[in-house]
Design a protein around this motif. Structure first.
Motif, short mmCIF file in Angstrom:
data_model
loop_
_atom_site.label_atom_id
_atom_site.label_comp_id
_atom_site.label_asym_id
_atom_site.label_seq_id
_atom_site.Cartn_x
_atom_site.Cartn_y
_atom_site.Cartn_z
N ALA A 112 0.86 -1.19 0.00
CA ALA A 112 0.00 0.00 0.00
C ALA A 112 0.89 1.23 0.00
CB ALA A 112 -0.90 0.00 1.22
N MET A 113 0.63 2.15 -0.92
CA MET A 113 1.51 3.31 -1.05
C MET A 113 0.74 4.56 -1.46
SD MET A 113 3.53 1.60 -4.27
CE MET A 113 4.91 2.71 -4.12
N MET A 114 1.05 5.63 -0.75
CA MET A 114 0.42 6.91 -1.02
C MET A 114 1.53 7.92 -1.32
SD MET A 114 -2.31 6.79 2.15
CE MET A 114 -3.21 8.27 1.68
N ASP A 115 1.32 8.69 -2.38
CA ASP A 115 2.32 9.66 -2.81
C ASP A 115 2.56 10.72 -1.74
OD1 ASP A 115 4.04 11.23 -4.27
OD2 ASP A 115 2.47 12.10 -5.54
N ALA A 116 3.80 10.81 -1.25
CA ALA A 116 4.17 11.82 -0.25
C ALA A 116 5.05 12.91 -0.87
CB ALA A 116 4.90 11.16 0.92
N ARG A 117 5.14 12.93 -2.20
CA ARG A 117 5.84 13.95 -2.98
C ARG A 117 7.36 13.78 -2.91
NH1 ARG A 117 1.17 14.38 -5.34
NH2 ARG A 117 -0.45 15.40 -4.10
N ARG A 118 8.01 14.36 -3.92
CA ARG A 118 9.47 14.41 -4.01
C ARG A 118 10.11 13.02 -3.93
NH1 ARG A 118 10.95 19.78 -0.35
NH2 ARG A 118 9.63 21.24 -1.53
N GLY A 119 9.48 12.04 -4.58
CA GLY A 119 10.04 10.71 -4.62
C GLY A 119 9.88 9.90 -3.35
N ASN A 120 8.99 10.33 -2.48
CA ASN A 120 8.75 9.63 -1.22
C ASN A 120 7.34 9.05 -1.18
OD1 ASN A 120 11.30 10.37 0.16
ND2 ASN A 120 10.47 12.44 -0.02
N MET A 121 7.16 8.05 -0.34
CA MET A 121 5.87 7.39 -0.19
C MET A 121 5.52 7.20 1.29
SD MET A 121 4.48 6.53 -3.14
CE MET A 121 5.11 7.09 -4.73
N TYR A 122 4.23 7.24 1.57
CA TYR A 122 3.72 6.66 2.81
C TYR A 122 3.44 5.21 2.45
CZ TYR A 122 2.82 11.53 4.13
OH TYR A 122 2.95 12.86 4.42
N ASN A 123 3.93 4.29 3.25
CA ASN A 123 3.87 2.90 2.82
C ASN A 123 3.72 1.93 3.99
OD1 ASN A 123 6.19 0.48 2.57
ND2 ASN A 123 4.62 0.45 0.98
N ALA A 124 3.08 0.80 3.71
CA ALA A 124 3.07 -0.35 4.61
C ALA A 124 2.86 -1.60 3.77
CB ALA A 124 1.97 -0.22 5.66
N LEU A 125 3.40 -2.71 4.24
CA LEU A 125 3.28 -3.98 3.54
C LEU A 125 2.36 -4.93 4.30
CD1 LEU A 125 7.03 -4.58 2.56
CD2 LEU A 125 5.26 -3.38 1.26
N PHE A 126 1.58 -5.70 3.53
CA PHE A 126 0.63 -6.65 4.11
C PHE A 126 0.71 -7.96 3.33
CE2 PHE A 126 -0.83 -2.36 4.68
CZ PHE A 126 -1.30 -2.31 5.98
N GLN A 127 0.44 -9.06 4.03
CA GLN A 127 0.42 -10.37 3.38
C GLN A 127 -0.76 -11.17 3.91
OE1 GLN A 127 4.19 -12.33 3.45
NE2 GLN A 127 3.58 -13.94 2.04
N GLN A 128 -1.69 -11.49 3.00
CA GLN A 128 -2.91 -12.22 3.34
C GLN A 128 -3.62 -11.59 4.54
OE1 GLN A 128 -1.46 -16.33 3.57
NE2 GLN A 128 -2.19 -16.66 1.48
N GLY A 129 -3.74 -10.28 4.49
CA GLY A 129 -4.48 -9.55 5.51
C GLY A 129 -3.70 -9.22 6.77
N LYS A 130 -2.46 -9.71 6.86
CA LYS A 130 -1.66 -9.45 8.06
C LYS A 130 -0.61 -8.38 7.77
CE LYS A 130 -2.25 -14.10 9.98
NZ LYS A 130 -1.56 -15.31 10.48
N ARG A 131 -0.45 -7.48 8.71
CA ARG A 131 0.52 -6.40 8.55
C ARG A 131 1.94 -6.95 8.68
NH1 ARG A 131 0.91 -0.87 9.08
NH2 ARG A 131 -1.33 -0.58 9.42
N ILE A 132 2.81 -6.56 7.73
CA ILE A 132 4.21 -6.99 7.73
C ILE A 132 5.11 -5.88 8.25
CG2 ILE A 132 6.10 -7.87 6.31
CD1 ILE A 132 3.74 -9.77 6.61
N THR A 133 4.75 -4.63 7.98
CA THR A 133 5.55 -3.49 8.44
C THR A 133 4.63 -2.46 9.09
OG1 THR A 133 5.33 -2.10 6.46
CG2 THR A 133 7.07 -3.78 6.44
N ASP A 134 5.21 -1.58 9.86
CA ASP A 134 4.47 -0.43 10.36
C ASP A 134 4.22 0.55 9.22
OD1 ASP A 134 4.56 -1.41 12.96
OD2 ASP A 134 6.41 -0.32 13.45
N ASP A 135 3.32 1.48 9.40
CA ASP A 135 3.19 2.61 8.48
C ASP A 135 4.48 3.41 8.54
OD1 ASP A 135 0.63 1.72 8.10
OD2 ASP A 135 -0.35 3.44 9.04
#
Length: 243
Positions: A112-135
Motif C-alpha cells: 500500500a503506497m500513497m504519494d508523499a511527494r518528491r520521490g517519497n511514499m507513505y507505505n506499509a506492507l501486508f500479506q494475506q491480511g496481516k501487517r508486515i511493516t508499520d506505516d
C-alpha cells in the motif's frame, strides 16, 4: 452493531454505514473536493439510504492517516465530535491498512503506497491480511530494494501495488509487480468500517481506549508549514553562527 466510517485522507472522500459486516450504504466523491463541504452531506446521505439515524450508530470510525494533513484532521475532528455528542465509542484506522484491505485474499505481498511527494511514499506492507511493516515514510529506491530483497528470499512472491503511489512506482522501478484488475487509488469507507469493526470485536471494547480523546491523526512526518518553520529556524541558527 452499526458502524459509521469516514475517510478524507486522499483527494476522494468516502463515507459508509454498515451493520456488522453488511454494507447498508456507501458514497465516494470523485476527484478533488472540499471535504469541509462534502463530508456532512455524505454522512446524511448514507444514513438516509441506510435507514439509520445518528443515534443508532454504535461505533464511529475514520482513517487517521497518513495522507492529506487537512483531510485527516477534518475527518478526525468530525468523528470525534459525533462520538462525543452521542456518547458512543470511536476508533481510528490506518489509511494504508484501509487501502490494502480489499486485497487480503491475494496470494502475495500487498504494498500500500500513497504519494508523499518528491520521490517519497507513505507505505506499509501486508500479506494475506496481516501487517508486515508499520506505516512509514520511505523513498522509492529504498522501497524497491526492500521489495526486491523480499522477493528473493520468498521465492518470487507476487507483489501487488495499491494506492495513488502505484503508478509513480511502476514508472520509476525496474522491479516487476503484478497487475491489479482495478488499481485502487482511493480508500473505501467500507474498508475503514470493517477494520474498525474487526478491531472492536476482537478487543471487546476493553483492551484500549475508544473515547474521542484517544482519536488522533497519524501524519508520519511534519506538515509543510512545520517543515518550513523548522528550516527557517535552522537557517537562522546558521546565520548567527556565521556572524
Amino acid at each position: 452493531m452499526k458502524i459509521l466510517a469516514v475517510d478524507a485522507s486522499t483527494d476522494h472522500g468516502a463515507v459508509a454505514i454498515c451493520e456488522d459486516q453488511t454494507l447498508l450504504a456507501e458514497y465516494t466523491t470523485e476527484g478533488k473536493k472540499n471535504h469541509s463541504e462534502t463530508l456532512l452531506p455524505l454522512i446524511q446521505q448514507v444514513l438516509s439510504e441506510g435507514q439509520t439515524t445518528i443515534e443508532e450508530v454504535d461505533l464511529f470510525a475514520c482513517s487517521v492517516g497518513p495522507g492529506s494533513f487537512t483531510g485527516v484532521r477534518m475527518a478526525v475532528s468530525l468523528v470525534k465530535g459525533l462520538a462525543f455528542g452521542s456518547g458512543k465509542p470511536c476508533v481510528g484506522v490506518s489509511s494504508l491498512a484501509a487501502l490494502a484491505y480489499p486485497y487480503a485474499s491475494k496470494n502475495g505481498l500487498v504494498c500500500a503506497m500513497m504519494d508523499a511527494r518528491r520521490g517519497n511514499m507513505y507505505n506499509a506492507l501486508f500479506q494475506q491480511g496481516k501487517r508486515i511493516t508499520d506505516d512509514r515514510f520511505i523513498d522509492l529506491p529504498a522501497l524497491e530494494k526492500e521489495l526486491a530483497d523480499r522477493r528473493q528470499k520468498e521465492k518470487d512472491i507476487p507483489i501487488y501495488l495499491v494506492g495513488d503511489g502505484a503508478a509513480i512506482a511502476k514508472e520509476a522501478w525496474t522491479l516487476h509487480t503484478e497487475p491489479l484488475l482495478v488499481p485502487a487509488s482511493y480508500i473505501s469507507g467500507y474498508s475503514v468500517a470493517m477494520i474498525a469493526w474487526e478491531r472492536y470485536q476482537k478487543c471487546g471494547g476493553e483492551n484500549g481506549s475508544w473515547d474521542e480523546e484517544n482519536l488522533r491523526p497519524e501524519y508520519l512526518r511534519p506538515s509543510q508549514a512545520e517543515r518550513e518553520r523548522l528550516a527557517a529556524k535552522e537557517q537562522l541558527g546558521q546565520n548567527k553562527e556565521n556572524q
